[in-house]
Design a protein around this motif. Structure first.
Motif, PDB file in Angstrom:
ATOM      1  N   SER A  27       0.828  -1.209   0.000  1.00 34.15           N
ATOM      2  CA  SER A  27       0.000   0.000   0.000  1.00 34.15           C
ATOM      3  C   SER A  27       0.863   1.259   0.000  1.00 34.15           C
ATOM      4  O   SER A  27       0.537   2.252  -0.663  1.00 34.15           O
ATOM      5  N   SER A  28       1.982   1.227   0.715  1.00 34.67           N
ATOM      6  CA  SER A  28       2.901   2.367   0.722  1.00 34.67           C
ATOM      7  C   SER A  28       3.536   2.548  -0.653  1.00 34.67           C
ATOM      8  O   SER A  28       3.672   3.674  -1.148  1.00 34.67           O
ATOM      9  N   LEU A  29       3.903   1.452  -1.283  1.00 34.80           N
ATOM     10  CA  LEU A  29       4.511   1.515  -2.612  1.00 34.80           C
ATOM     11  C   LEU A  29       3.519   2.060  -3.640  1.00 34.80           C
ATOM     12  O   LEU A  29       3.874   2.901  -4.466  1.00 34.80           O
ATOM     13  N   LEU A  30       2.266   1.604  -3.574  1.00 31.10           N
ATOM     14  CA  LEU A  30       1.247   2.124  -4.498  1.00 31.10           C
ATOM     15  C   LEU A  30       1.015   3.609  -4.277  1.00 31.10           C
ATOM     16  O   LEU A  30       0.827   4.361  -5.238  1.00 31.10           O
ATOM     17  N   ALA A  31       1.042   4.040  -3.025  1.00 30.47           N
ATOM     18  CA  ALA A  31       0.859   5.465  -2.733  1.00 30.47           C
ATOM     19  C   ALA A  31       1.976   6.280  -3.368  1.00 30.47           C
ATOM     20  O   ALA A  31       1.736   7.357  -3.931  1.00 30.47           O
ATOM     21  N   VAL A  32       3.203   5.784  -3.323  1.00 28.48           N
ATOM     22  CA  VAL A  32       4.341   6.491  -3.920  1.00 28.48           C
ATOM     23  C   VAL A  32       4.248   6.456  -5.445  1.00 28.48           C
ATOM     24  O   VAL A  32       4.544   7.444  -6.115  1.00 28.48           O
ATOM     25  N   LEU A  33       3.815   5.309  -5.997  1.00 30.26           N
ATOM     26  CA  LEU A  33       3.708   5.179  -7.453  1.00 30.26           C
ATOM     27  C   LEU A  33       2.644   6.098  -8.049  1.00 30.26           C
ATOM     28  O   LEU A  33       2.678   6.402  -9.239  1.00 30.26           O
ATOM     29  N   ALA A  80       1.697   9.148  -6.384  1.00 30.66           N
ATOM     30  CA  ALA A  80       1.765  10.309  -5.490  1.00 30.66           C
ATOM     31  C   ALA A  80       1.336  11.610  -6.161  1.00 30.66           C
ATOM     32  O   ALA A  80       0.795  12.494  -5.512  1.00 30.66           O
ATOM     33  N   ASN A  81       1.595  11.745  -7.445  1.00 33.58           N
ATOM     34  CA  ASN A  81       1.190  12.955  -8.165  1.00 33.58           C
ATOM     35  C   ASN A  81       0.944  12.586  -9.622  1.00 33.58           C
ATOM     36  O   ASN A  81       1.195  11.454 -10.042  1.00 33.58           O
ATOM     37  N   GLY A  82       0.481  13.546 -10.385  1.00 32.47           N
ATOM     38  CA  GLY A  82       0.119  13.279 -11.772  1.00 32.47           C
ATOM     39  C   GLY A  82       1.267  12.785 -12.629  1.00 32.47           C
ATOM     40  O   GLY A  82       1.097  11.888 -13.458  1.00 32.47           O
ATOM     41  N   ALA A  83       2.444  13.361 -12.430  1.00 36.19           N
ATOM     42  CA  ALA A  83       3.600  12.965 -13.249  1.00 36.19           C
ATOM     43  C   ALA A  83       3.991  11.520 -12.977  1.00 36.19           C
ATOM     44  O   ALA A  83       4.176  10.726 -13.912  1.00 36.19           O
ATOM     45  N   VAL A  84       4.104  11.164 -11.721  1.00 37.45           N
ATOM     46  CA  VAL A  84       4.503   9.799 -11.360  1.00 37.45           C
ATOM     47  C   VAL A  84       3.385   8.816 -11.695  1.00 37.45           C
ATOM     48  O   VAL A  84       3.655   7.713 -12.154  1.00 37.45           O
ATOM     49  N   ALA A  85       2.134   9.234 -11.499  1.00 45.14           N
ATOM     50  CA  ALA A  85       1.002   8.362 -11.821  1.00 45.14           C
ATOM     51  C   ALA A  85       0.979   8.053 -13.323  1.00 45.14           C
ATOM     52  O   ALA A  85       0.716   6.912 -13.719  1.00 45.14           O
ATOM     53  N   GLY A  86       1.278   9.059 -14.145  1.00 41.25           N
ATOM     54  CA  GLY A  86       1.331   8.827 -15.586  1.00 41.25           C
ATOM     55  C   GLY A  86       2.412   7.844 -15.963  1.00 41.25           C
ATOM     56  O   GLY A  86       2.191   6.941 -16.778  1.00 41.25           O
ATOM     57  N   LEU A  87       3.595   8.012 -15.387  1.00 41.49           N
ATOM     58  CA  LEU A  87       4.699   7.089 -15.673  1.00 41.49           C
ATOM     59  C   LEU A  87       4.390   5.678 -15.166  1.00 41.49           C
ATOM     60  O   LEU A  87       4.681   4.684 -15.845  1.00 41.49           O
ATOM     61  N   SER A  88       3.797   5.582 -13.985  1.00 42.03           N
ATOM     62  CA  SER A  88       3.460   4.268 -13.421  1.00 42.03           C
ATOM     63  C   SER A  88       2.410   3.563 -14.267  1.00 42.03           C
ATOM     64  O   SER A  88       2.538   2.368 -14.563  1.00 42.03           O
TER      65      SER A  88
END
Length: 107
Positions: free
Chosen positions: A30-36, A38-46
């Motif tokens: 759950s912590s890893l998913l939150a980081v993946l 965390a924001n629009g830029a990282v969410a797009g890359l993930s």
């Protein structure tokens, strides 16, 4: 051997930055998913990463079956768990090795 070297580098280099994170935070999904996400830029890359892992897995399954690539299935868990930078050249290495083995056995 280029693909094999690329696969090793593709595993070692990304994990050299990811491993310190795991050591600091542990393997908490759950912590890893939150980081993946965390924001629009990282969410797009993930999201891009996971979609590409799925597409590459389908490709490896179809291509690996069609060309009798031994060990093709390895890239399916390797892509999301280790990384595409290891899985893609790793698959190419397995495919080339399989092609060479067929050429040797048919001669």
């Amino acid at each position: 051997h280029f693909y094999l070297i690329a696969a090793v580098l593709g595993a070692v280099l990304p994990w050299s930055t990811f491993l310190p994170y795991l050591l600091d935070h542990g393997l908490n999904p759950s912590s890893l998913l939150a980081v993946l996400y965390a924001n629009g830029a990282v969410a797009g890359l993930s999201t891009d990463f996971f979609i590409t892992c799925f597409i590459f897995s389908v490709f490896a399954w179809q291509d690996g079956s069609a060309h009798e690539v031994r060990g093709w299935w390895f890239v399916i868990p390797a892509a999301p768990l280790i990384g595409l930078s290891m899985a893609v050249p790793g698959y190419f290495y397995l495919r080339e090795r399989s092609k060479e083995n067929r050429a040797v056995s048919s001669s």
